[in-house]
Design a protein around this motif. Structure first.
Motif, PDB file in Angstrom:
ATOM      1  N   ARG A 149       0.759  -1.314   0.048  1.00  0.00           N
ATOM      2  CA  ARG A 149      -0.081   0.047  -0.058  1.00  0.00           C
ATOM      3  C   ARG A 149       0.843   1.136   0.036  1.00  0.00           C
ATOM      4  O   ARG A 149       0.494   2.241  -0.660  1.00  0.00           O
ATOM      5  N   ALA A 188       2.294   1.889  -3.465  1.00  0.00           N
ATOM      6  CA  ALA A 188       1.316   2.088  -4.404  1.00  0.00           C
ATOM      7  C   ALA A 188       1.001   3.534  -4.042  1.00  0.00           C
ATOM      8  O   ALA A 188       0.774   4.410  -5.049  1.00  0.00           O
ATOM      9  N   LYS A 189       0.883   3.929  -2.903  1.00  0.00           N
ATOM     10  CA  LYS A 189       0.730   5.292  -2.563  1.00  0.00           C
ATOM     11  C   LYS A 189       1.710   6.469  -3.104  1.00  0.00           C
ATOM     12  O   LYS A 189       1.769   7.433  -3.519  1.00  0.00           O
ATOM     13  N   ARG A 249       3.750   5.749  -5.707  1.00  0.00           N
ATOM     14  CA  ARG A 249       3.606   5.763  -6.999  1.00  0.00           C
ATOM     15  C   ARG A 249       2.397   6.686  -7.471  1.00  0.00           C
ATOM     16  O   ARG A 249       2.389   7.548  -8.446  1.00  0.00           O
ATOM     17  N   GLN A 250       1.474   7.032  -6.389  1.00  0.00           N
ATOM     18  CA  GLN A 250       0.209   7.630  -6.736  1.00  0.00           C
ATOM     19  C   GLN A 250       0.625   9.209  -6.521  1.00  0.00           C
ATOM     20  O   GLN A 250       0.444  10.090  -7.603  1.00  0.00           O
ATOM     21  N   LEU A 251       1.587   9.221  -5.697  1.00  0.00           N
ATOM     22  CA  LEU A 251       1.847  10.952  -5.116  1.00  0.00           C
ATOM     23  C   LEU A 251       2.985  11.478  -6.081  1.00  0.00           C
ATOM     24  O   LEU A 251       2.868  12.678  -6.501  1.00  0.00           O
ATOM     25  N   PRO A 296       4.002  10.001  -9.700  1.00  0.00           N
ATOM     26  CA  PRO A 296       4.024   9.024 -10.725  1.00  0.00           C
ATOM     27  C   PRO A 296       5.030   8.953 -11.647  1.00  0.00           C
ATOM     28  O   PRO A 296       5.482   8.042 -12.324  1.00  0.00           O
TER      29      PRO A 296
END
Length: 168
Positions: A148, A151-152, A154-156, A158
């Motif tokens: 998680r 993934a976060k 990568r989201q913050l 990218p």
């Protein structure tokens, strides 16, 4: 007297590594030093009763104290982030420093448990089992929090190749 000698040797040998980990958790040198100082004070009071390696015990105090601080602050404050500045072109000398700063800022935006797991797993290069032991949770929790957290990140951020950057 033996307790003081052993404790002093431990502090001289391991305090730099402890401050480095605390800095990764806090993002601030003074806060990291304060966190380590508080953890060492707690460890000193219990030093004769610490069995085996002292460093994992002290690290656990650091993680627990930091998590307590996050919880207190979360109840009383709101976290805001400014817009990220323009970034230098990849390959420039400033790019690596910028990547580290952007990644650090994104890491600071993660929930406390995810940040602690990522610091232990990737900065300290600990196994899932070691991380679970330090944090007092199950290996499955470590694996899910790491997934998680990544993934976060990568989201913050990218545009970063996290597979390469996190492991640096």
């Amino acid at each position: 007297m033996i307790v003081e000698t052993e404790f002093t040797a431990f502090v001289a040998e391991r305090s730099h590594a402890l401050v480095r980990v605390a800095y990764a958790l806090t993002g601030d040198q003074r806060a990291a030093e304060d966190l380590v100082q508080g953890a060492l004070a707690k460890a000193y009071a219990r030093w004769p009763r610490i069995r085996g390696e002292a460093e994992p015990y002290v690290r656990r105090i650091i993680y627990n104290d930091r998590a307590s601080g996050w919880r207190r602050r979360a109840r009383h404050a709101e976290l805001t982030m400014a817009e990220l500045p323009d970034r230098p072109a990849p390959g420039s000398l400033d790019h690596d420093a910028t990547v580290r700063l952007v990644l650090r800022q994104a890491l600071l935006a993660l929930p406390p448990r995810q940040r602690a797991v990522l610091v232990l797993r990737y900065l300290e290069d600990r196994s899932i089992e070691e991380t679970a032991e330090v944090l007092g949770c199950r290996p499955g929790t470590v694996a899910s929090q790491a997934a998680r957290g990544l993934a976060k990140l990568r989201q913050l951020v990218p545009e970063l190749d996290l597979a390469a950057e996190v492991l640096r």
